[in-house]
Design a protein around this motif. Structure first.
Motif, PDB file in Angstrom:
ATOM      1  N   VAL A   8       0.673  -1.188  -0.184  1.00 17.90           N
ATOM      2  CA  VAL A   8       0.036  -0.044   0.105  1.00 17.90           C
ATOM      3  C   VAL A   8       1.003   1.165   0.028  1.00 17.90           C
ATOM      4  N   ARG A   9       1.971   1.337   0.705  1.00 20.15           N
ATOM      5  CA  ARG A   9       2.676   2.318   0.688  1.00 20.15           C
ATOM      6  C   ARG A   9       3.629   2.693  -0.576  1.00 20.15           C
ATOM      7  N   VAL A  10       4.111   1.498  -0.865  1.00 20.94           N
ATOM      8  CA  VAL A  10       4.823   1.790  -2.286  1.00 20.94           C
ATOM      9  C   VAL A  10       3.593   2.158  -3.273  1.00 20.94           C
ATOM     10  N   GLY A  11       2.447   1.636  -3.374  1.00 19.94           N
ATOM     11  CA  GLY A  11       1.502   2.077  -4.464  1.00 19.94           C
ATOM     12  C   GLY A  11       1.244   3.510  -4.317  1.00 19.94           C
ATOM     13  N   ASP A  12       1.098   4.003  -3.146  1.00 16.72           N
ATOM     14  CA  ASP A  12       0.908   5.390  -2.839  1.00 16.72           C
ATOM     15  C   ASP A  12       2.018   6.350  -3.436  1.00 16.72           C
ATOM     16  N   LEU A  13       3.434   5.926  -3.341  1.00 20.45           N
ATOM     17  CA  LEU A  13       4.248   6.442  -3.872  1.00 20.45           C
ATOM     18  C   LEU A  13       4.321   6.491  -5.255  1.00 20.45           C
ATOM     19  N   ILE A  14       4.052   5.564  -5.954  1.00 20.77           N
ATOM     20  CA  ILE A  14       3.993   5.128  -7.205  1.00 20.77           C
ATOM     21  C   ILE A  14       2.757   6.139  -7.847  1.00 20.77           C
ATOM     22  N   LEU A  15       1.829   6.207  -7.071  1.00 14.60           N
ATOM     23  CA  LEU A  15       0.485   6.862  -7.844  1.00 14.60           C
ATOM     24  C   LEU A  15       0.974   8.341  -7.999  1.00 14.60           C
ATOM     25  N   ARG A  16       1.657   8.690  -6.739  1.00 13.09           N
ATOM     26  CA  ARG A  16       1.826  10.237  -6.795  1.00 13.09           C
ATOM     27  C   ARG A  16       2.945  10.595  -7.729  1.00 13.09           C
ATOM     28  N   GLU A  17       3.904   9.736  -7.880  1.00 14.10           N
ATOM     29  CA  GLU A  17       4.973   9.713  -9.111  1.00 14.10           C
ATOM     30  C   GLU A  17       4.472   9.831 -10.563  1.00 14.10           C
ATOM     31  N   ILE A  18       3.583   8.978 -10.766  1.00 15.24           N
ATOM     32  CA  ILE A  18       2.526   8.909 -12.012  1.00 15.24           C
ATOM     33  C   ILE A  18       2.179  10.306 -12.341  1.00 15.24           C
ATOM     34  N   ALA A  19       1.266  10.550 -11.086  1.00 15.72           N
ATOM     35  CA  ALA A  19       0.504  11.735 -11.297  1.00 15.72           C
ATOM     36  C   ALA A  19       1.363  12.901 -11.635  1.00 15.72           C
ATOM     37  N   ASP A  20       2.560  13.079 -10.954  1.00 13.88           N
ATOM     38  CA  ASP A  20       3.391  14.125 -11.142  1.00 13.88           C
ATOM     39  C   ASP A  20       3.800  14.002 -12.747  1.00 13.88           C
ATOM     40  N   LEU A  21       4.420  12.868 -13.112  1.00 12.52           N
ATOM     41  CA  LEU A  21       4.809  12.573 -14.439  1.00 12.52           C
ATOM     42  C   LEU A  21       3.833  12.959 -15.536  1.00 12.52           C
ATOM     43  N   LEU A  22       2.601  12.747 -15.237  1.00  9.02           N
ATOM     44  CA  LEU A  22       1.277  12.763 -16.194  1.00  9.02           C
ATOM     45  C   LEU A  22       1.202  14.494 -16.331  1.00  9.02           C
ATOM     46  N   MET A  23       1.266  15.054 -15.260  1.00  6.70           N
ATOM     47  CA  MET A  23       1.048  16.520 -15.177  1.00  6.70           C
ATOM     48  C   MET A  23       2.178  17.314 -15.991  1.00  6.70           C
ATOM     49  N   ARG A  24       3.527  17.021 -15.584  1.00  9.22           N
ATOM     50  CA  ARG A  24       4.656  17.887 -15.864  1.00  9.22           C
ATOM     51  C   ARG A  24       5.793  17.369 -17.057  1.00  9.22           C
ATOM     52  N   ARG A  25       5.772  16.086 -17.206  1.00  6.57           N
ATOM     53  CA  ARG A  25       6.579  15.583 -18.360  1.00  6.57           C
ATOM     54  C   ARG A  25       6.149  14.763 -19.414  1.00  6.57           C
ATOM     55  N   VAL A  26       4.940  14.113 -19.312  1.00 10.57           N
ATOM     56  CA  VAL A  26       4.451  13.544 -20.470  1.00 10.57           C
ATOM     57  C   VAL A  26       3.844  14.519 -21.306  1.00 10.57           C
ATOM     58  N   LYS A  27       4.169  14.642 -22.496  1.00  9.61           N
ATOM     59  CA  LYS A  27       3.728  15.388 -23.471  1.00  9.61           C
ATOM     60  C   LYS A  27       2.762  14.968 -24.442  1.00  9.61           C
ATOM     61  N   PHE A  74       8.034   5.253 -20.529  1.00  7.81           N
ATOM     62  CA  PHE A  74       8.461   6.329 -20.013  1.00  7.81           C
ATOM     63  C   PHE A  74       8.521   6.448 -18.562  1.00  7.81           C
ATOM     64  N   ILE A  75       7.198   6.281 -18.240  1.00  6.39           N
ATOM     65  CA  ILE A  75       6.793   6.332 -16.842  1.00  6.39           C
ATOM     66  C   ILE A  75       7.535   5.314 -16.251  1.00  6.39           C
ATOM     67  N   ARG A  76       7.370   4.085 -16.528  1.00  2.00           N
ATOM     68  CA  ARG A  76       8.240   2.954 -15.848  1.00  2.00           C
ATOM     69  C   ARG A  76       9.663   3.418 -15.567  1.00  2.00           C
ATOM     70  N   ARG A  77      10.398   3.682 -16.483  1.00  2.00           N
ATOM     71  CA  ARG A  77      11.828   4.271 -16.486  1.00  2.00           C
ATOM     72  C   ARG A  77      12.095   5.333 -15.372  1.00  2.00           C
ATOM     73  N   GLU A  78      10.960   6.311 -15.530  1.00  6.39           N
ATOM     74  CA  GLU A  78      11.127   7.576 -14.660  1.00  6.39           C
ATOM     75  C   GLU A  78      10.767   7.095 -13.292  1.00  6.39           C
ATOM     76  N   ILE A  79       9.952   6.131 -12.762  1.00  7.56           N
ATOM     77  CA  ILE A  79       9.821   5.640 -11.563  1.00  7.56           C
ATOM     78  C   ILE A  79      11.050   5.034 -11.002  1.00  7.56           C
ATOM     79  N   GLY A  80      11.787   4.390 -12.054  1.00  9.26           N
ATOM     80  CA  GLY A  80      12.943   3.344 -11.485  1.00  9.26           C
ATOM     81  C   GLY A  80      14.108   4.517 -11.251  1.00  9.26           C
TER      82      GLY A  80
END
Length: 107
Positions: A8-27, A74-80
């Protein structure tokens, strides 16, 4: 030490990172307007099902799904790069119709 389920904790971190990536980095314009609603991690933390919702019809849903699928690598690489995980989970995007049902009920 934090209490609770690690997935659950790791999932929350991943969700937060994906949301940030979708807003800022994915064009890709196909992912704009996507709302992330949740994540389900497998117990071994190797698979993540990320749930999203959109407002629109079936054609919009297919367009957003293809945009998310194309950004998945791209999202998977950035999370890594951003998170210190032993394994970077395989990410699958699934549509969550709950927001649309709520909007329909309001009408």
């Amino acid at each position: 030490m934090l209490t609770g389920n690690r997935s659950v904790r790791v999932g929350d971190l991943i969700l937060r990172e994906i949301a940030d990536l979708l807003m800022r980095r994915v064009k890709d314009p196909r992912v704009k307007g996507v709302t992330l609603t949740g994540v389900h991690m497998s117990k071994d933390l190797k698979h993540a099902r990320v749930y999203y919702s959109i407002i629109g019809d079936e054609r919009d849903l297919l367009e957003h799904q293809s945009g998310l699928d194309s950004a998945r690598g791209f999202i998977r690489r950035e999370i890594g790069l951003r998170l210190e995980l032993k394994y970077v989970p395989d990410i699958v995007f699934k549509h969550d119709p709950s927001l649309e049902k709520g909007e329909h009920m309001e009408k």
